[in-house]
Design a protein around this motif. Sequence first.
Motif, PDB file in Angstrom:
ATOM      1  N   MET A 123       0.725  -1.042   0.028  1.00 53.24           N
ATOM      2  CA  MET A 123      -0.072   0.019  -0.127  1.00 53.24           C
ATOM      3  C   MET A 123       0.711   1.452   0.079  1.00 53.24           C
ATOM      4  SD  MET A 123      -2.792   1.345  -0.025  1.00 53.24           S
ATOM      5  CE  MET A 123      -3.369   3.272   0.187  1.00 53.24           C
ATOM      6  N   SER A 124       2.055   1.010   0.642  1.00 51.67           N
ATOM      7  CA  SER A 124       2.982   2.261   0.646  1.00 51.67           C
ATOM      8  C   SER A 124       3.215   3.004  -0.588  1.00 51.67           C
ATOM      9  CB  SER A 124       4.176   1.811   1.427  1.00 51.67           C
ATOM     10  OG  SER A 124       4.786   0.750   0.471  1.00 51.67           O
ATOM     11  N   THR A 125       3.432   2.257  -1.801  1.00 53.55           N
ATOM     12  CA  THR A 125       3.778   2.777  -3.098  1.00 53.55           C
ATOM     13  C   THR A 125       2.715   3.401  -3.506  1.00 53.55           C
ATOM     14  OG1 THR A 125       5.487   0.891  -3.482  1.00 53.55           O
ATOM     15  CG2 THR A 125       4.532   2.128  -5.547  1.00 53.55           C
TER      16      THR A 125
ATOM     17  N   ARG B 253      -1.555  16.077   5.325  1.00 51.43           N
ATOM     18  CA  ARG B 253      -1.634  15.460   6.538  1.00 51.43           C
ATOM     19  C   ARG B 253      -2.786  14.541   7.147  1.00 51.43           C
ATOM     20  NH1 ARG B 253      -3.033  17.765  11.298  1.00 51.43           N
ATOM     21  NH2 ARG B 253      -3.165  19.942  10.452  1.00 51.43           N
ATOM     22  N   TRP B 254      -4.048  15.177   6.775  1.00 57.19           N
ATOM     23  CA  TRP B 254      -5.458  14.744   7.164  1.00 57.19           C
ATOM     24  C   TRP B 254      -5.691  13.437   6.215  1.00 57.19           C
ATOM     25  CZ3 TRP B 254      -6.913  15.562  11.443  1.00 57.19           C
ATOM     26  CH2 TRP B 254      -7.213  16.646  12.088  1.00 57.19           C
ATOM     27  N   ILE B 255      -5.285  13.640   4.962  1.00 57.91           N
ATOM     28  CA  ILE B 255      -5.413  12.451   3.863  1.00 57.91           C
ATOM     29  C   ILE B 255      -4.534  11.136   4.533  1.00 57.91           C
ATOM     30  CG2 ILE B 255      -5.185  11.696   1.931  1.00 57.91           C
ATOM     31  CD1 ILE B 255      -6.200  14.187   0.836  1.00 57.91           C
ATOM     32  N   LYS B 256      -3.390  11.420   4.970  1.00 57.23           N
ATOM     33  CA  LYS B 256      -2.770  10.288   5.484  1.00 57.23           C
ATOM     34  C   LYS B 256      -3.289   9.737   6.884  1.00 57.23           C
ATOM     35  CE  LYS B 256       2.030  11.627   3.861  1.00 57.23           C
ATOM     36  NZ  LYS B 256       3.438  12.313   4.461  1.00 57.23           N
ATOM     37  N   ASP B 257      -3.652  10.705   7.601  1.00 58.12           N
ATOM     38  CA  ASP B 257      -4.283  10.454   8.831  1.00 58.12           C
ATOM     39  C   ASP B 257      -5.499   9.371   8.626  1.00 58.12           C
ATOM     40  OD1 ASP B 257      -4.239  11.217  12.045  1.00 58.12           O
ATOM     41  OD2 ASP B 257      -6.068  10.857  11.213  1.00 58.12           O
TER      42      ASP B 257
ATOM     43  N   ILE C 156      -4.380   5.859   7.417  1.00 57.55           N
ATOM     44  CA  ILE C 156      -4.029   5.083   8.462  1.00 57.55           C
ATOM     45  C   ILE C 156      -4.915   4.699   9.338  1.00 57.55           C
ATOM     46  CG2 ILE C 156      -2.390   5.095  10.424  1.00 57.55           C
ATOM     47  CD1 ILE C 156      -0.599   7.016   8.897  1.00 57.55           C
ATOM     48  N   PHE C 157      -5.971   5.332   9.625  1.00 58.09           N
ATOM     49  CA  PHE C 157      -7.145   5.076  10.715  1.00 58.09           C
ATOM     50  C   PHE C 157      -7.886   3.869  10.224  1.00 58.09           C
ATOM     51  CE2 PHE C 157     -11.532   5.240  11.735  1.00 58.09           C
ATOM     52  CZ  PHE C 157     -11.451   5.384  12.996  1.00 58.09           C
ATOM     53  N   ASN C 158      -7.869   4.055   8.640  1.00 57.78           N
ATOM     54  CA  ASN C 158      -8.493   2.738   8.181  1.00 57.78           C
ATOM     55  C   ASN C 158      -7.670   1.609   7.745  1.00 57.78           C
ATOM     56  OD1 ASN C 158     -11.697   3.420   7.838  1.00 57.78           O
ATOM     57  ND2 ASN C 158     -10.525   5.287   7.168  1.00 57.78           N
ATOM     58  N   LYS C 159      -6.681   1.457   8.659  1.00 55.74           N
ATOM     59  CA  LYS C 159      -5.615   0.324   8.463  1.00 55.74           C
ATOM     60  C   LYS C 159      -4.973   0.154   6.855  1.00 55.74           C
ATOM     61  CE  LYS C 159      -8.110  -2.558  11.570  1.00 55.74           C
ATOM     62  NZ  LYS C 159      -8.870  -3.607  11.935  1.00 55.74           N
ATOM     63  N   LYS C 160      -4.585   1.596   6.552  1.00 54.62           N
ATOM     64  CA  LYS C 160      -3.805   1.716   5.114  1.00 54.62           C
ATOM     65  C   LYS C 160      -4.758   1.199   4.088  1.00 54.62           C
ATOM     66  CE  LYS C 160       0.431   2.028   7.301  1.00 54.62           C
ATOM     67  NZ  LYS C 160       1.885   1.658   7.402  1.00 54.62           N
ATOM     68  N   SER C 161      -5.939   1.104   4.077  1.00 49.78           N
ATOM     69  CA  SER C 161      -6.785   0.795   2.876  1.00 49.78           C
ATOM     70  C   SER C 161      -6.858   2.002   1.872  1.00 49.78           C
ATOM     71  CB  SER C 161      -8.240   0.328   3.334  1.00 49.78           C
ATOM     72  OG  SER C 161      -8.008  -0.652   4.349  1.00 49.78           O
TER      73      SER C 161
ATOM     74  N   PRO D 187      -8.451   4.777  -0.146  1.00 50.64           N
ATOM     75  CA  PRO D 187      -9.989   5.472  -0.096  1.00 50.64           C
ATOM     76  C   PRO D 187     -10.748   4.960  -1.031  1.00 50.64           C
ATOM     77  CG  PRO D 187      -7.846   7.053   0.113  1.00 50.64           C
ATOM     78  CD  PRO D 187      -7.357   5.591  -0.464  1.00 50.64           C
ATOM     79  N   LYS D 188     -10.493   4.272  -2.330  1.00 54.15           N
ATOM     80  CA  LYS D 188     -11.448   3.839  -3.198  1.00 54.15           C
ATOM     81  C   LYS D 188     -12.136   2.721  -2.477  1.00 54.15           C
ATOM     82  CE  LYS D 188      -9.845   5.213  -7.809  1.00 54.15           C
ATOM     83  NZ  LYS D 188      -9.250   4.393  -8.895  1.00 54.15           N
ATOM     84  N   GLU D 189     -11.602   2.019  -1.622  1.00 56.47           N
ATOM     85  CA  GLU D 189     -12.508   0.984  -0.961  1.00 56.47           C
ATOM     86  C   GLU D 189     -13.058   1.389   0.122  1.00 56.47           C
ATOM     87  OE1 GLU D 189      -8.910  -1.523   0.194  1.00 56.47           O
ATOM     88  OE2 GLU D 189      -8.104  -1.878  -2.150  1.00 56.47           O
ATOM     89  N   LEU D 190     -12.953   2.598   0.526  1.00 54.78           N
ATOM     90  CA  LEU D 190     -13.775   2.941   1.695  1.00 54.78           C
ATOM     91  C   LEU D 190     -15.199   3.678   1.411  1.00 54.78           C
ATOM     92  CD1 LEU D 190     -10.668   4.575   3.581  1.00 54.78           C
ATOM     93  CD2 LEU D 190     -11.667   2.297   3.812  1.00 54.78           C
ATOM     94  N   GLU D 191     -15.743   3.641   2.389  1.00 55.31           N
ATOM     95  CA  GLU D 191     -17.357   4.432   1.959  1.00 55.31           C
ATOM     96  C   GLU D 191     -17.419   5.536   3.061  1.00 55.31           C
ATOM     97  OE1 GLU D 191     -19.956   0.968   2.601  1.00 55.31           O
ATOM     98  OE2 GLU D 191     -19.397   0.126   0.579  1.00 55.31           O
ATOM     99  N   GLU D 192     -18.706   6.057   3.040  1.00 58.82           N
ATOM    100  CA  GLU D 192     -19.122   7.118   3.858  1.00 58.82           C
ATOM    101  C   GLU D 192     -19.037   6.798   5.346  1.00 58.82           C
ATOM    102  OE1 GLU D 192     -23.323   9.350   5.220  1.00 58.82           O
ATOM    103  OE2 GLU D 192     -23.106   8.235   3.069  1.00 58.82           O
TER     104      GLU D 192
END
Length: 234
Positions: free
Chosen positions: A1-3, A31-35, A38-43, A45-50
Amino acid sequence: MSTSKGKLLDQVRNTIRLKGLSYNTEKTYIRWIKDYIIFNKKSHPKELEESHLKNWLIWLVNKRNVSASTQNQALCAVLFLYRNVLEKTDFFIHDLVWSKKPKRIPIVLSKDEINQLLHHISPKYQLHFRLLYGAGLRSSELLRLRIGDIDLENNQLLVRSGKGNSDRYTLLPQSLIPDIQKRMEQVEKVHSKDVARGYGMALLPFALHKKFGNSAKSLKWQFLFPSRVIGKDP
């Protein structure tokens, strides 16, 4: 995920710069996007929802005790990511519980208290703090002041790209003019040495260095409070 995260953040930076947002906004959004990631276990954002975004924003309030304005800043950063980088223009968050902090009366120092504070500041930073106070500048505005922004004849300063990325004029206290003149002479001496060593280029706004060529080396574009060392613009 780092790359992939690195590539994503590069996309965010490129989009922010394309839209002409400030460098401070860029740093804050990154900074906020990184946070958020990381909060969502480095998933990704395309895989995340509202719901993931809402849980993060609520966590910021409950665990970090952030204010409503800070919570809103974090939300704006992630919405920028979804709407402008990932092109999910309809991405939205519903029924968010906003942080509620009690309103406090701001502390306003008296003239005597201001004088006491200034009296205890190191002499090499006296002009910095007196300009902040006397001209009503933010720290970032102070550090961006250039020689050409100083109008000694009319006792005013031109503040470029201030809050809201707008320019404005502010008053220059007459009591500071002798110190500013001395400071400008010091900058001129340092700048002459830098130019002789092959340096002395100042970053010009809006890529003006491409239009005006060597004008980036002219004294008027040099910063009133330059760095002590030669540095590369981020």
